[in-house]
Scaffold this motif. Structure first.
Motif, PDB file in Angstrom:
ATOM      1  N   ASN A 527       1.198  -1.302  -0.183  1.00 33.20           N
ATOM      2  CA  ASN A 527      -0.031  -0.054   0.161  1.00 33.20           C
ATOM      3  C   ASN A 527       0.961   1.275  -0.008  1.00 33.20           C
ATOM      4  O   ASN A 527       0.573   2.256  -0.694  1.00 33.20           O
ATOM      5  N   VAL A 528       1.826   1.306   0.764  1.00 31.94           N
ATOM      6  CA  VAL A 528       2.889   2.677   0.966  1.00 31.94           C
ATOM      7  C   VAL A 528       3.522   2.775  -0.452  1.00 31.94           C
ATOM      8  O   VAL A 528       3.641   3.561  -1.118  1.00 31.94           O
ATOM      9  N   ALA A 529       4.173   1.355  -0.848  1.00 32.34           N
ATOM     10  CA  ALA A 529       4.874   1.672  -2.447  1.00 32.34           C
ATOM     11  C   ALA A 529       3.925   2.042  -3.496  1.00 32.34           C
ATOM     12  O   ALA A 529       4.105   2.939  -4.262  1.00 32.34           O
ATOM     13  N   SER A 530       2.700   1.467  -3.407  1.00 30.59           N
ATOM     14  CA  SER A 530       1.619   2.036  -4.559  1.00 30.59           C
ATOM     15  C   SER A 530       1.307   3.516  -4.400  1.00 30.59           C
ATOM     16  O   SER A 530       1.390   4.161  -5.393  1.00 30.59           O
ATOM     17  N   LYS A 531       1.245   4.009  -3.014  1.00 34.71           N
ATOM     18  CA  LYS A 531       0.971   5.431  -2.911  1.00 34.71           C
ATOM     19  C   LYS A 531       2.135   6.255  -3.506  1.00 34.71           C
ATOM     20  O   LYS A 531       1.828   7.211  -3.952  1.00 34.71           O
ATOM     21  N   GLY A 532       3.453   5.726  -2.998  1.00 30.57           N
ATOM     22  CA  GLY A 532       4.702   6.584  -3.374  1.00 30.57           C
ATOM     23  C   GLY A 532       4.514   6.645  -4.962  1.00 30.57           C
ATOM     24  O   GLY A 532       5.020   7.582  -5.399  1.00 30.57           O
ATOM     25  N   MET A 533       4.495   5.507  -5.647  1.00 28.37           N
ATOM     26  CA  MET A 533       4.531   5.374  -6.822  1.00 28.37           C
ATOM     27  C   MET A 533       3.590   6.414  -7.747  1.00 28.37           C
ATOM     28  O   MET A 533       3.901   7.042  -8.661  1.00 28.37           O
ATOM     29  N   LYS A 534       2.143   6.387  -7.188  1.00 34.15           N
ATOM     30  CA  LYS A 534       1.242   7.192  -7.727  1.00 34.15           C
ATOM     31  C   LYS A 534       1.831   8.752  -7.727  1.00 34.15           C
ATOM     32  O   LYS A 534       1.550   9.515  -8.342  1.00 34.15           O
ATOM     33  N   GLU A 535       2.334   8.920  -6.419  1.00 32.52           N
ATOM     34  CA  GLU A 535       2.448  10.123  -6.121  1.00 32.52           C
ATOM     35  C   GLU A 535       3.790  10.804  -7.300  1.00 32.52           C
ATOM     36  O   GLU A 535       3.777  12.008  -7.566  1.00 32.52           O
ATOM     37  N   LYS A 536       4.861   9.926  -7.335  1.00 32.71           N
ATOM     38  CA  LYS A 536       5.828  10.446  -8.248  1.00 32.71           C
ATOM     39  C   LYS A 536       5.412  10.181  -9.520  1.00 32.71           C
ATOM     40  O   LYS A 536       5.761  11.273 -10.465  1.00 32.71           O
ATOM     41  N   LEU A 537       4.460   9.358 -10.115  1.00 34.63           N
ATOM     42  CA  LEU A 537       4.029   9.444 -11.392  1.00 34.63           C
ATOM     43  C   LEU A 537       3.247  10.872 -11.702  1.00 34.63           C
ATOM     44  O   LEU A 537       3.245  11.424 -12.541  1.00 34.63           O
ATOM     45  N   LYS A 538       2.680  11.222 -10.566  1.00 38.99           N
ATOM     46  CA  LYS A 538       1.828  12.396 -10.589  1.00 38.99           C
ATOM     47  C   LYS A 538       2.707  13.804 -11.015  1.00 38.99           C
ATOM     48  O   LYS A 538       2.343  14.545 -11.648  1.00 38.99           O
ATOM     49  N   ILE A 539       3.784  13.770 -10.105  1.00 35.58           N
ATOM     50  CA  ILE A 539       4.662  14.793 -10.049  1.00 35.58           C
ATOM     51  C   ILE A 539       5.402  14.593 -11.546  1.00 35.58           C
ATOM     52  O   ILE A 539       5.591  15.831 -12.061  1.00 35.58           O
ATOM     53  N   PHE A 540       5.876  13.728 -11.922  1.00 36.85           N
ATOM     54  CA  PHE A 540       6.393  13.342 -13.343  1.00 36.85           C
ATOM     55  C   PHE A 540       5.478  13.962 -14.295  1.00 36.85           C
ATOM     56  O   PHE A 540       5.902  14.737 -15.244  1.00 36.85           O
ATOM     57  N   ASN A 541       4.185  13.622 -14.310  1.00 39.20           N
ATOM     58  CA  ASN A 541       3.210  14.132 -15.507  1.00 39.20           C
ATOM     59  C   ASN A 541       2.968  15.509 -15.445  1.00 39.20           C
ATOM     60  O   ASN A 541       3.185  16.170 -16.545  1.00 39.20           O
ATOM     61  N   SER A 542       3.179  16.184 -14.311  1.00 36.17           N
ATOM     62  CA  SER A 542       2.674  17.633 -14.264  1.00 36.17           C
ATOM     63  C   SER A 542       4.048  18.094 -14.670  1.00 36.17           C
ATOM     64  O   SER A 542       4.274  19.192 -15.557  1.00 36.17           O
ATOM     65  N   GLN A 543       5.296  17.858 -14.187  1.00 41.03           N
ATOM     66  CA  GLN A 543       6.722  18.542 -14.456  1.00 41.03           C
ATOM     67  C   GLN A 543       6.759  18.371 -16.151  1.00 41.03           C
ATOM     68  O   GLN A 543       7.313  19.179 -16.838  1.00 41.03           O
ATOM     69  N   PHE A 544       6.669  17.116 -16.415  1.00 41.69           N
ATOM     70  CA  PHE A 544       7.036  16.775 -17.896  1.00 41.69           C
ATOM     71  C   PHE A 544       6.181  17.739 -18.996  1.00 41.69           C
ATOM     72  O   PHE A 544       6.505  18.077 -20.051  1.00 41.69           O
ATOM     73  N   GLU A 545       4.665  17.777 -18.331  1.00 44.47           N
ATOM     74  CA  GLU A 545       3.810  18.573 -19.384  1.00 44.47           C
ATOM     75  C   GLU A 545       4.251  20.068 -19.485  1.00 44.47           C
ATOM     76  O   GLU A 545       4.363  20.710 -20.306  1.00 44.47           O
ATOM     77  N   ASP A 546       4.764  20.535 -18.242  1.00 47.92           N
ATOM     78  CA  ASP A 546       5.275  21.838 -18.033  1.00 47.92           C
ATOM     79  C   ASP A 546       6.343  22.275 -18.957  1.00 47.92           C
ATOM     80  O   ASP A 546       6.521  23.210 -19.486  1.00 47.92           O
ATOM     81  N   ILE A 547       7.509  21.237 -18.634  1.00 48.97           N
ATOM     82  CA  ILE A 547       8.498  21.275 -19.578  1.00 48.97           C
ATOM     83  C   ILE A 547       8.529  21.474 -20.840  1.00 48.97           C
ATOM     84  O   ILE A 547       8.890  22.205 -21.628  1.00 48.97           O
ATOM     85  N   CYS A 548       7.697  20.632 -21.326  1.00 51.98           N
ATOM     86  CA  CYS A 548       7.490  20.191 -22.769  1.00 51.98           C
ATOM     87  C   CYS A 548       6.472  21.429 -23.434  1.00 51.98           C
ATOM     88  O   CYS A 548       7.156  22.050 -24.319  1.00 51.98           O
ATOM     89  N   ARG A 549       5.643  21.735 -22.667  1.00 50.46           N
ATOM     90  CA  ARG A 549       4.997  23.217 -23.039  1.00 50.46           C
ATOM     91  C   ARG A 549       5.702  24.568 -23.105  1.00 50.46           C
ATOM     92  O   ARG A 549       5.838  25.156 -24.342  1.00 50.46           O
ATOM     93  N   THR A 550       6.589  24.459 -22.179  1.00 53.39           N
ATOM     94  CA  THR A 550       7.592  25.557 -22.017  1.00 53.39           C
ATOM     95  C   THR A 550       8.397  25.541 -23.123  1.00 53.39           C
ATOM     96  O   THR A 550       8.949  26.544 -23.959  1.00 53.39           O
ATOM     97  N   GLN A 551       9.316  24.532 -23.205  1.00 51.95           N
ATOM     98  CA  GLN A 551      10.504  24.241 -24.090  1.00 51.95           C
ATOM     99  C   GLN A 551       9.977  24.189 -25.613  1.00 51.95           C
ATOM    100  O   GLN A 551      11.056  24.172 -26.358  1.00 51.95           O
ATOM    101  N   SER A 552       8.971  23.872 -25.963  1.00 49.47           N
ATOM    102  CA  SER A 552       8.615  23.645 -27.255  1.00 49.47           C
ATOM    103  C   SER A 552       8.614  25.036 -27.953  1.00 49.47           C
ATOM    104  O   SER A 552       8.783  25.268 -29.187  1.00 49.47           O
TER     105      SER A 552
END
Length: 624
Positions: A527-552
């Protein structure tokens, strides 16, 4: 036997006669007989001389009669309305009378202590002055009568007159198309006229009227030279850089270059040759020839040099460099001819002025590079270039330096013991002064760009800006004269700087995302691992989206650099994201929530990376 030799011989004979007792007629006759056997002409002269000593009043009478006779002979020519040289027989007779008058004055001048002789000599000098005035007039007439030869220069200058149809005719001097082969001598006057002029100049110089003869010569020839330059389009009105546009100024410089080449390589050598032929090559007439040449060339040569001096003393704006270089090269190439042509005492000031103008042009060129440094320093760090693209000042400076260094003359300009700028890289201290100057300007430019990079709030965009401009600088230096000047070490050093900007970009832009994808190796509950992975993925999605939108929208001017950046980002991000997905999908009960949390597949991430840096890379006009 020369006239001086005869006089000395007569003086010796008179001394002998006096010593032995010249009152003894037999002794005098013996002396006369000896000298008549040597040269019959000396008998009469010596006889008259001895008689003069015996009876001074009789000698003065003879002098007076001789003057009256010469006055009658010369008077016929001095007062005549037509040119004396229109009849060759009259010209010869007139010159013979002139010679007699000069010889008479020379013969009697030692006896000027006698008042009666002085009175006669004064009359002779007055007559001589009239003769010289008439000779001067005849000299001018001969020069002017063949002045139309200037119109025959079309064969030398390739004169082509343009006639406009339906336009009013204007009285203008036609402009000639200059030749490229300067191995030409202009025979401005026919040989017969030159011989006549030589005979006149010989008498005038011999009689002490050399300056008057030189002035008469130079006035005629000066006009010829000025008109010849006008035919080449050079007016010499001194209006350098006054109210002229850049295009007009360039046209005027082109005309000046053609004019000074023709003047120094054709007109002035031809004039020097004509002077020597008119005045002769003897030591007695050399000064008159030199003075005449100087006076004939003085105005036109100074007008040509004043034009160049005006260019040298004008604005030090960098865009004037290539015009000044054209003028500098023209003067430099002509200096050997100038040194030879204007080597005598009268022309020395012209040669010195040419050397001075040459040096001032070099100083002006070096001053332009100082002004370029100031221009770079003063360029304000106000508005940032969109997308971190290439700054206009980088493009301007690099293209400017490449064009400047393509001129071999520039290195000679900086080889004149110029001290290196303070603060320049000491590794270049053994290089040429031009290389040191170029390296210093690069340092000034780099400092200015670093100041401009601080405008960007995003450190990654600041690194992209420096990467773009640094890469452009290195590319412009490579495979160019700049590269030869600065050397391979300089290129390697600045290429390393560009790589460092690349590292800085990766660190400031993508390290946070990579940190988000790091996997924990701790034995956590599902349960802890699942929650941590979900949080990391959420951070990745947000940051990656921002970077790609900006740096394009960011810009990379160099396609190779753009691909290198994409490959580098993908090479770091894709393996980490792929491993993260594998771990994420292996978590128990995660599959039913996968679609909710997985926003990007590996292929999606790769596609978004490929869409980076689509902005316009160059600010301002099109890239070069």
């Amino acid at each position: 036997m020369s006239e001086n030799g005869e006089e000395k011989l007569i003086a010796v004979a008179r001394h002998i006669a006096k010593t032995l007792g010249h009152t003894d007629n037999a002794m005098a006759d013996d002396i006369l007989q000896i000298f008549s056997n040597f040269d019959g002409r000396l008998r009469n002269k010596l006889h008259d001389s001895l008689e003069s000593d015996a009876d001074p009043s009789r000698a003065v009478t003879r002098l007076d009669q001789a003057l009256k006779s010469l006055d009658r002979q010369i008077g016929r020519y001095v007062t005549v309305d037509r040119p004396i040289w229109s009849d060759s027989a009259d010209a010869v007779a007139f010159l013979d009378s002139v010679d007699e008058l000069v010889n008479l004055i020379r013969e009697w001048t030692p006896l000027a202590a006698d008042k009666t002789v002085t009175v006669c000599l004064d009359r002779a000098e007055d007559l001589l002055q009239q003769v010289m005035f008439r000779l001067e007039e005849e000299f001018k007439l001969l020069m002017d009568s063949f002045d139309d030869v200037a119109n025959d220069l079309s064969s030398v200058e390739n004169d082509e007159e343009e006639e406009g149809e339906g336009e009013e005719e204007e009285e203008e001097i036609p402009v000639a198309n200059v030749v490229s082969d300067y191995n030409v001598i202009i025979d401005a006057l026919p040989s017969g006229v030159i011989n006549d002029l030589h005979e006149i100049s010989k008498r005038m110089v011999g009689a002490g009227y050399g300056k008057e003869c030189s002035l008469a010569y130079s006035l005629c020839r000066r006009e010829f030279l000025e008109e010849s330059l006008c035919r080449l389009g050079f007016t010499g009105d001194g209006k350098v850089n006054v109210g002229l546009s850049d295009d007009d100024s360039e046209v005027e410089i082109d005309k000046w270059i053609k004019a000074i080449n023709m003047a120094v390589r054709v007109f002035y050598p031809s004039e020097r040759r004509l002077c020597d032929r008119v005045f002769g090559y003897s030591s007695g007439t050399a000064a008159a020839a030199d003075l005449s040449f100087m006076e004939a060339c003085r105005v036109s040569s100074m007008e040509l040099l004043n034009f160049a001096n005006g260019i040298a003393m004008g604005s030090k704006a960098p865009d004037r460099l290539f015009k000044i270089l054209d003028v500098y090269e023209a003067v430099k190439d002509l200096m050997p001819e100038i040194e030879v042509l204007f080597a005598d005492q009268y022309c020395l000031f012209i040669r010195n002025e040419a050397v001075g103008v040459w040096k001032r042009l070099g100083e002006s060129i070096r001053g332009i590079f100082m002004e370029l440094e100031n221009l770079i320093r003063r360029d304000p760090a106000k508005a940032a270039v969109p997308g971190g693209g290439l700054h206009p000042i980088t493009r301007y400076v690099m293209n400017y330096l490449r064009a400047a260094c393509s001129r071999p003359t520039l290195e000679q300009v900086f080889d004149e013991n110029v001290a290196p700028p303070v603060g320049v890289d000491r590794s270049l201290s053994s290089s040429s002064p031009l290389a040191v100057q170029m390296a210093w300007i690069m340092e000034v430019l780099e400092s200015n760009l670093e100041a401009k990079s601080k405008i960007y709030r995003d450190p990654a965009l600041s690194s992209v800006f420096m990467m773009n401009n640094g890469r452009y600088i290195v590319k412009k230096v490579k495979d160019d004269e700049l590269g030869s000047l600065l050397g391979d070490d300089w290129v390697r050093k600045h290429s390393a700087k560009v790589r460092q900007y690349h590292v800085n970009y990766q660190r400031s832009s993508w390290n946070k995302i990579l940190n988000a994808l790091k996997l924990d190796n701790n034995n956590l509950s599902p349960n802890v691992a699942s929650k941590g992975m979900k949080e990391k993925l959420k951070i990745f999605n947000s940051q990656f989206e921002d970077i790609c939108r900006t740096q394009s929208t960011w810009a990379i001017f160099d396609e190779q650099l753009k691909e290198e950046l994409k490959v580098s980002v993908g090479g770091n991000l894709l393996p980490a994201y792929r491993n993260f997905l594998v771990r994420f999908q292996n978590i128990q009960d995660i599959q039913k929530y996968a679609d909710k949390h997985l926003k990007f597949s590996v292929e999606d991430v790769e596609a978004r990376i490929d869409g980076l840096f689509q902005g316009t890379a160059v600010s301002g006009s099109g890239r070069k």
